[in-house]
Design an enzyme around this catalytic site. Structure first.
Site, PDB file in Angstrom:
ATOM      1  N   LYS A   1       0.870  -1.172   0.000  1.00  0.00           N
ATOM      2  CA  LYS A   1       0.000   0.000   0.000  1.00  0.00           C
ATOM      3  C   LYS A   1       0.908   1.223   0.000  1.00  0.00           C
ATOM      4  O   LYS A   1       1.716   1.392   0.912  1.00  0.00           O
ATOM      5  CB  LYS A   1      -0.888  -0.007   1.248  1.00  0.00           C
ATOM      6  N   VAL A   2       0.812   2.047  -1.025  1.00  0.00           N
ATOM      7  CA  VAL A   2       1.688   3.208  -1.170  1.00  0.00           C
ATOM      8  C   VAL A   2       0.874   4.446  -1.521  1.00  0.00           C
ATOM      9  O   VAL A   2      -0.317   4.354  -1.828  1.00  0.00           O
ATOM     10  CB  VAL A   2       2.753   2.968  -2.269  1.00  0.00           C
ATOM     11  N   SER A   3       1.528   5.580  -1.496  1.00  0.00           N
ATOM     12  CA  SER A   3       0.913   6.812  -1.976  1.00  0.00           C
ATOM     13  C   SER A   3       0.852   6.790  -3.503  1.00  0.00           C
ATOM     14  O   SER A   3       1.805   6.352  -4.156  1.00  0.00           O
ATOM     15  CB  SER A   3       1.752   8.022  -1.549  1.00  0.00           C
TER      16      SER A   3
ATOM     17  N   THR B   1       0.868  11.466  -1.505  1.00  0.00           N
ATOM     18  CA  THR B   1      -0.170  12.144  -2.282  1.00  0.00           C
ATOM     19  C   THR B   1      -0.596  13.423  -1.574  1.00  0.00           C
ATOM     20  O   THR B   1      -0.867  14.435  -2.216  1.00  0.00           O
ATOM     21  CB  THR B   1      -1.384  11.218  -2.469  1.00  0.00           C
ATOM     22  N   ALA B   2      -0.646  13.369  -0.240  1.00  0.00           N
ATOM     23  CA  ALA B   2      -1.006  14.558   0.530  1.00  0.00           C
ATOM     24  C   ALA B   2      -0.076  15.718   0.186  1.00  0.00           C
ATOM     25  O   ALA B   2      -0.509  16.862   0.010  1.00  0.00           O
ATOM     26  CB  ALA B   2      -0.953  14.254   2.026  1.00  0.00           C
TER      27      ALA B   2
ATOM     28  N   HIS C   1      -5.661  10.970   7.245  1.00  0.00           N
ATOM     29  CA  HIS C   1      -6.303   9.894   8.009  1.00  0.00           C
ATOM     30  C   HIS C   1      -7.243  10.438   9.079  1.00  0.00           C
ATOM     31  O   HIS C   1      -7.975  11.392   8.872  1.00  0.00           O
ATOM     32  CB  HIS C   1      -5.266   8.954   8.605  1.00  0.00           C
TER      33      HIS C   1
END
Length: 283
Positions: free
Chosen positions: A56-58, A110-111, A154
């Protein structure tokens, strides 16, 4: 029997909810998993080093890893009304961040891309120093005055008021207003060397694991709360409700458009390398 596939995802409620059935051998015919829990900044680094079969990655890290990994069309996090927030100690405006210090969870997240695209539009002259901190240290750093602002992700969307902080801007709101697309956050990727048939099996397993969690939402609860690090169960439920949605089951046309749009805009700003034409195509 083949060895379990090495997978790494965060201990956040959306990931544990999504992968509960698969990680516990409840998805018929799915390969066994050897699970590592890691913050997104760590899994991004793992992807860049080629460590792990499934990660699970950006979405932001994809331009650096898509030669070795394929984007799975399910299991990740996209949505609406779920973007990162910029928080400050006192209420203010975007222009107040000019030249100021901002804490972010990762420069390959991504943020961070959404933040940079927002700042390019809204902060004259740009922000000042950017400090990378673990996401659970960002709100205390803003509260204690060690940084001027913090970019949070989150469950912080639901808890920042507990730290006496104000929301200066919503990166997701800016993204949705300027593009009309859902907000791309976290992706599930798998090693291309596993082969096309196995990659299709992994996508099917991820999709079934999501559906099983939706069919019996109580089944993953203990697993979710075990890894949510003392999170209030109501906050965990809000987190799941926001980040596990139609795009988790299938990216679909709008999901792929959002990912392509983010990475194309980021490349135009010089934030990421340009994507190859077929880089996002699944097998």
């Amino acid at each position: 029997m083949s060895d379990p596939l090495k997978i790494a995802y965060s201990p956040c409620p959306n990931d544990t909810f999504v992968f509960h059935a698969w990680a516990h051998g409840k998805v018929p015919g799915a390969p066994a998993l050897d699970v590592t829990f890691a913050d997104i900044d760590i899994t991004n680094g793992m992807a860049e080093r080629g460590e792990g079969d499934i990660l699970k990655v950006s979405y932001a890290v994809l331009p650096w890893v898509l030669e070795e990994y394929a984007l799975l069309p399910c299991g990740g996090a996209l949505g609406r009304g779920c973007g990162p927030l910029v928080l400050t100690k006192e209420p203010g405006e975007a222009k107040d961040l000019a030249g100021r210090t901002v804490a972010v969870p990762s420069e390959r997240s991504t943020a961070y891309l959404l933040f940079r695209l927002w700042a390019a539009d809204e902060v004259p002259g740009g922000v000042g120093e950017v400090k990378v901190l673990p996401f659970d240290e960002i709100m205390p750093a803003v509260r204690d005055g060690r940084v001027d602002a913090g970019l949070v992700i989150h469950e912080a969307r639901f808890t920042y008021q507990n730290y006496g902080l104000s929301c200066l801007a919503d990166m997701g709101e800016h993204w949705e207003r300027t593009t009309g697309l859902p907000i791309p956050l976290g992706a599930i990727i798998a090693k291309r060397s596993l082969g096309a048939e196995r990659l299709r099996e992994l996508a099917a397993a991820a999709r079934e694991s999501v559906r099983m969690a939706w069919d019996d939402t109580e089944a993953p609860r203990a697993y979710v709360l075990e890894h949510a690090q003392e999170m209030d169960p109501a906050v965990a439920d809000q987190h799941i409700g926001l980040y596990v949605n139609e795009f988790t089951a299938d990216l679909g046309e709008n999901g792929y458009a959002a990912v392509r749009g983010l990475l194309t805009r980021a490349a135009a700003e010089g934030l990421v390398p340009p994507l190859g034409r077929d880089a996002l195509q699944f097998v």
